[in-house]
Enzyme design. Structure first.
Site, PDB file in Angstrom:
ATOM      1  N   THR A   1      50.554  37.829  30.826  1.00 40.39           N
ATOM      2  CA  THR A   1      50.167  37.094  29.615  1.00 40.39           C
ATOM      3  C   THR A   1      50.693  35.662  29.613  1.00 40.39           C
ATOM      4  O   THR A   1      51.791  35.392  30.101  1.00 40.39           O
ATOM      5  CB  THR A   1      50.709  37.866  28.382  1.00 40.39           C
ATOM      6  OG1 THR A   1      50.148  39.168  28.388  1.00 40.39           O
ATOM      7  CG2 THR A   1      50.361  37.174  27.075  1.00 40.39           C
TER       8      THR A   1
ATOM      9  N   ARG B   1      49.067  52.176  29.909  1.00 40.98           N
ATOM     10  CA  ARG B   1      48.514  52.567  28.606  1.00 40.98           C
ATOM     11  C   ARG B   1      48.806  54.034  28.278  1.00 40.98           C
ATOM     12  O   ARG B   1      48.995  54.387  27.112  1.00 40.98           O
ATOM     13  CB  ARG B   1      47.008  52.244  28.577  1.00 40.98           C
ATOM     14  CG  ARG B   1      46.802  50.739  28.471  1.00 40.98           C
ATOM     15  CD  ARG B   1      45.398  50.256  28.751  1.00 40.98           C
ATOM     16  NE  ARG B   1      45.379  48.775  28.695  1.00 40.98           N
ATOM     17  CZ  ARG B   1      44.388  48.019  29.119  1.00 40.98           C
ATOM     18  NH1 ARG B   1      43.304  48.559  29.623  1.00 40.98           N
ATOM     19  NH2 ARG B   1      44.475  46.699  29.026  1.00 40.98           N
TER      20      ARG B   1
ATOM     21  N   ASP C   1      46.210  50.631  33.364  1.00 41.07           N
ATOM     22  CA  ASP C   1      45.695  51.988  33.090  1.00 41.07           C
ATOM     23  C   ASP C   1      46.870  52.961  32.952  1.00 41.07           C
ATOM     24  O   ASP C   1      46.936  53.744  32.004  1.00 41.07           O
ATOM     25  CB  ASP C   1      44.782  52.466  34.232  1.00 41.07           C
ATOM     26  CG  ASP C   1      43.398  51.837  34.168  1.00 41.07           C
ATOM     27  OD1 ASP C   1      43.046  51.265  33.123  1.00 41.07           O
ATOM     28  OD2 ASP C   1      42.674  51.921  35.180  1.00 41.07           O
TER      29      ASP C   1
ATOM     30  N   ILE D   1      56.979  38.429  27.668  1.00 46.61           N
ATOM     31  CA  ILE D   1      57.292  39.276  28.825  1.00 46.61           C
ATOM     32  C   ILE D   1      58.432  40.235  28.486  1.00 46.61           C
ATOM     33  O   ILE D   1      59.576  39.818  28.278  1.00 46.61           O
ATOM     34  CB  ILE D   1      57.627  38.419  30.072  1.00 46.61           C
ATOM     35  CG1 ILE D   1      56.508  37.385  30.313  1.00 46.61           C
ATOM     36  CG2 ILE D   1      57.851  39.325  31.286  1.00 46.61           C
ATOM     37  CD1 ILE D   1      55.096  37.957  30.379  1.00 46.61           C
TER      38      ILE D   1
ATOM     39  N   GLU E   1      49.949  45.752  25.885  1.00 43.39           N
ATOM     40  CA  GLU E   1      49.221  46.445  26.968  1.00 43.39           C
ATOM     41  C   GLU E   1      47.762  46.699  26.594  1.00 43.39           C
ATOM     42  O   GLU E   1      47.168  47.714  26.936  1.00 43.39           O
ATOM     43  CB  GLU E   1      49.957  47.721  27.408  1.00 43.39           C
ATOM     44  CG  GLU E   1      51.333  47.365  27.960  1.00 43.39           C
ATOM     45  CD  GLU E   1      51.899  48.311  28.983  1.00 43.39           C
ATOM     46  OE1 GLU E   1      51.155  49.129  29.540  1.00 43.39           O
ATOM     47  OE2 GLU E   1      53.113  48.203  29.258  1.00 43.39           O
TER      48      GLU E   1
HETATM   49  N1  CAA Z   1      40.856  49.298  37.209  1.00 40.66           N
HETATM   50  C1  CAA Z   1      40.452  48.658  38.326  1.00 40.66           C
HETATM   51  N2  CAA Z   1      39.655  47.568  38.306  1.00 40.66           N
HETATM   52  C2  CAA Z   1      39.268  47.125  37.087  1.00 40.66           C
HETATM   53  C3  CAA Z   1      39.651  47.744  35.893  1.00 40.66           C
HETATM   54  C4  CAA Z   1      40.473  48.892  35.988  1.00 40.66           C
HETATM   55  N3  CAA Z   1      40.886  49.534  34.897  1.00 40.66           N
HETATM   56  N4  CAA Z   1      39.108  47.084  34.844  1.00 40.66           N
HETATM   57  C5  CAA Z   1      38.397  46.072  35.376  1.00 40.66           C
HETATM   58  N5  CAA Z   1      38.486  46.103  36.730  1.00 40.66           N
HETATM   59  C6  CAA Z   1      37.848  45.213  37.700  1.00 40.66           C
HETATM   60  C7  CAA Z   1      36.325  45.276  37.544  1.00 40.66           C
HETATM   61  O1  CAA Z   1      35.791  46.335  38.310  1.00 40.66           O
HETATM   62  C8  CAA Z   1      35.899  43.933  38.072  1.00 40.66           C
HETATM   63  O2  CAA Z   1      35.937  43.932  39.480  1.00 40.66           O
HETATM   64  P1  CAA Z   1      34.640  43.529  40.379  1.00 40.66           P
HETATM   65  O3  CAA Z   1      34.241  42.155  39.974  1.00 40.66           O
HETATM   66  O4  CAA Z   1      35.132  43.627  41.776  1.00 40.66           O
HETATM   67  O5  CAA Z   1      33.588  44.520  40.025  1.00 40.66           O
HETATM   68  C9  CAA Z   1      37.044  43.034  37.629  1.00 40.66           C
HETATM   69  O6  CAA Z   1      38.178  43.867  37.414  1.00 40.66           O
HETATM   70  C10 CAA Z   1      36.733  42.257  36.380  1.00 40.66           C
HETATM   71  O7  CAA Z   1      36.349  43.186  35.372  1.00 40.66           O
HETATM   72  P2  CAA Z   1      35.704  42.699  33.988  1.00 40.66           P
HETATM   73  O8  CAA Z   1      34.601  41.740  34.277  1.00 40.66           O
HETATM   74  O9  CAA Z   1      35.397  43.912  33.179  1.00 40.66           O
HETATM   75  O10 CAA Z   1      36.910  41.862  33.340  1.00 40.66           O
HETATM   76  P3  CAA Z   1      36.978  41.066  31.976  1.00 40.66           P
HETATM   77  O11 CAA Z   1      37.560  39.754  32.246  1.00 40.66           O
HETATM   78  O12 CAA Z   1      35.651  41.128  31.257  1.00 40.66           O
HETATM   79  O13 CAA Z   1      38.068  41.867  31.092  1.00 40.66           O
HETATM   80  C11 CAA Z   1      39.338  43.566  30.050  1.00 40.66           C
HETATM   81  C12 CAA Z   1      38.268  43.197  31.111  1.00 40.66           C
HETATM   82  C13 CAA Z   1      39.319  45.078  29.962  1.00 40.66           C
HETATM   83  C14 CAA Z   1      39.026  42.996  28.691  1.00 40.66           C
HETATM   84  C15 CAA Z   1      40.713  43.068  30.554  1.00 40.66           C
HETATM   85  O14 CAA Z   1      40.745  41.672  30.596  1.00 40.66           O
HETATM   86  C16 CAA Z   1      41.868  43.562  29.739  1.00 40.66           C
HETATM   87  O15 CAA Z   1      42.327  44.701  29.911  1.00 40.66           O
HETATM   88  N6  CAA Z   1      42.432  42.726  28.833  1.00 40.66           N
HETATM   89  C17 CAA Z   1      43.655  43.042  28.117  1.00 40.66           C
HETATM   90  C18 CAA Z   1      44.843  42.550  28.885  1.00 40.66           C
HETATM   91  C19 CAA Z   1      46.085  43.292  28.518  1.00 40.66           C
HETATM   92  O16 CAA Z   1      46.120  44.506  28.372  1.00 40.66           O
HETATM   93  N7  CAA Z   1      47.171  42.572  28.428  1.00 40.66           N
HETATM   94  C20 CAA Z   1      48.437  43.174  28.156  1.00 40.66           C
HETATM   95  C21 CAA Z   1      49.516  42.354  28.748  1.00 40.66           C
HETATM   96  S1  CAA Z   1      50.693  43.241  29.641  1.00 40.66           S
HETATM   97  C22 CAA Z   1      51.794  43.844  28.547  1.00 40.66           C
HETATM   98  O17 CAA Z   1      51.608  43.897  27.364  1.00 40.66           O
HETATM   99  C23 CAA Z   1      52.983  44.402  29.259  1.00 40.66           C
HETATM  100  C24 CAA Z   1      54.251  44.360  28.512  1.00 40.66           C
HETATM  101  O18 CAA Z   1      55.157  43.587  28.832  1.00 40.66           O
HETATM  102  C25 CAA Z   1      54.486  45.382  27.461  1.00 40.66           C
END
Ligand code: CAA
Length: 390
Positions: free
Chosen positions: A126, A243, A240, A157, A363
């Protein structure tokens, strides 16, 4: 069908329950007040094998399955959600990514000490202007001989101040979308790696959440995780697993709030009888118990799918969405049951209520989970960005 735990899973659950309720619970309220990082808890958790739970024995881990891991994490969250989030990011995101993608050399150098609990791991995806949309991050990593030069700022973070190793994502090719993002293993103390602003949060007060600033920070080429361009997929796959971990934290806090409510309702008297005799209150308890059980089954089924090597992205998002929203409803009801006392720091429910609030945010927000779930249901794999249907 109720999920049936095997003997090993039951044994791990019972061992962690005993440790958590004896050791972790003893200082949780005080830590919430003083914001002290749970060093002593983590030291003991390292000794118990809780900091490399799903890491094989050859890398000094406990070789437990994901089901055992989420049971253990729930038990820690039951007593202290701050300790649980440190355990969750460390195990689900950092250790798992290194195990899955790391080179043999990286596993020996970093995974082993992480799994032993010698130091804590953090994950820096992030940025100030890139939260739900991590592809728009602007931190860069430019190759310079045997190094990459990392420049940028990461935000929110978990364990940013206390971690010994951070997985940091950065753009190695700004002309590419997600395929231009790479992941790096960055050691604490690397010149140019600065811990910035420490957030003053509403909950999870004993877990530090910080900015991480990289000012021309030189990272050896050997510290790239996977190959250039792998960073986004590494992050999504890690999230994944992460979560399911947030579902486990939600479950632990919800169970604690529920148990406190039952105890309170059985003791508190109003209008000449225990308040647990009133049907209005009994029905609230029944709803709480039902929601907690539903979240437990979703969490366990996502974890079991992961253990069987199946695609569990959908189930992880469903578990995270339902459990994190459930715990916010349950802790609000718990506080209401406690009446005025629930609003004071003499009872733990106000801490549960504050700690749970972030579970629908980090997340991946509830809204992002709904994007993931609906994309899977509709199977049209529609991208969020306009004009990029695939
Ligand atoms: N597993 C593997 N690959 C994945 C995937 C998954 N779960 N999800 C997407 N991908 C891959 C796709 O297959 C695609 O690959 P290809 O181009 O090779 O086909 C690529 O990633 C891009 O996918 P999208 O076009 O679907 O991506 P997007 O930009 O539209 O966004 C999203 C997808 C689900 C919205 C993602 O951006 C997302 O999860 N956003 C939220 C981010 C998040 O959770 N942040 C939390 C920060 S970490 C945190 O909080 C930790 C902490 O300290 C507590």
């Amino acid at each position: 069908m109720t999920f049936k735990l095997n003997d090993e899973q039951l044994m791990i659950q019972s061992m962690v329950r005993e440790f958590s309720r004896k050791v972790v619970a003893a200082t949780a309220m005080e830590r919430d007040r003083t914001k002290a990082f749970p060093v002593e808890n983590l030291e003991q958790m390292g000794e118990l094998g809780l900091l490399g739970m799903m890491v094989p024995l050859e890398y000094d881990g406990s070789a437990a399955d994901t089901v055992s891991y989420v049971l253990a994490l729930s038990e820690i969250a039951y007593s202290c959600a701050s300790t649980a989030v440190v355990m969750s990011v460390h195990n689900s995101i950092v250790c798992e990514s290194l195990l899955r993608i790391g080179s043999e050399e990286q596993k020996k150098k970093y995974l082993k000490p992480l799994a032993r609990g010698d130091y804590i791991g953090a994950f820096a995806l992030t940025e100030p202007h890139a939260g739900s949309d991590p592809v728009s991050q602007t931190t860069t990593a430019v190759r310079d001989g045997d190094h990459y030069i990392l420049t940028g700022t990461k935000r929110f973070i978990t364990s940013g101040k206390n971690a010994g190793l951070v997985i940091v994502t950065a753009k190695t090719d700004e002309s590419q979308r997600h395929k231009g993002i790479s992941a790096f293993l960055v050691e604490k103390g690397t010149p140019g790696f600065i811990v910035g602003h420490l957030e003053d949060k509403m909950g999870l007060c004993a877990s530090d959440t910080t900015d991480l600033i990289f000012e021309e920070c030189r990272i050896p080429v050997a510290n790239i995780l996977g190959s250039e361009g792998d960073g986004f997929k590494i992050s999504m796959t890690a999230l994944d697993g992460g979560r399911i971990g947030i579902a486990a934290q939600s479950l632990g806090v919800a169970q604690a709030a529920f148990d406190a409510s039952v105890k309170y309702a059985k003791n508190r008297e109003q209008f000449g009888q225990k308040i647990s005799k009133f049907q209005g209150l009994r029905w609230i308890l029944a709803d709480m118990a039902t929601e907690i059980e539903a979240a437990r089954q979703l969490m366990l089924s996502a974890a079991a799918m992961k253990d069987r090597g199946e695609d569990y992205t959908l189930q992880a998002s469903m578990a995270k969405l339902f459990a994190s929203e459930m715990v916010n409803r349950v802790t609000a009801k718990a506080l209401q049951i406690h009446g005025g006392y629930g609003f004071t720091k003499d009872y733990p429910v106000e801490r549960y209520y504050r700690d749970a609030r972030v579970f629908t945010i980090y997340e991946g927000t509830s809204e992002i989970q709904r994007v993931v779930i609906s994309n899977h249901i509709l199977r049209d794999k529609r991208r969020l960005r306009s004009g990029t249907a695939r």
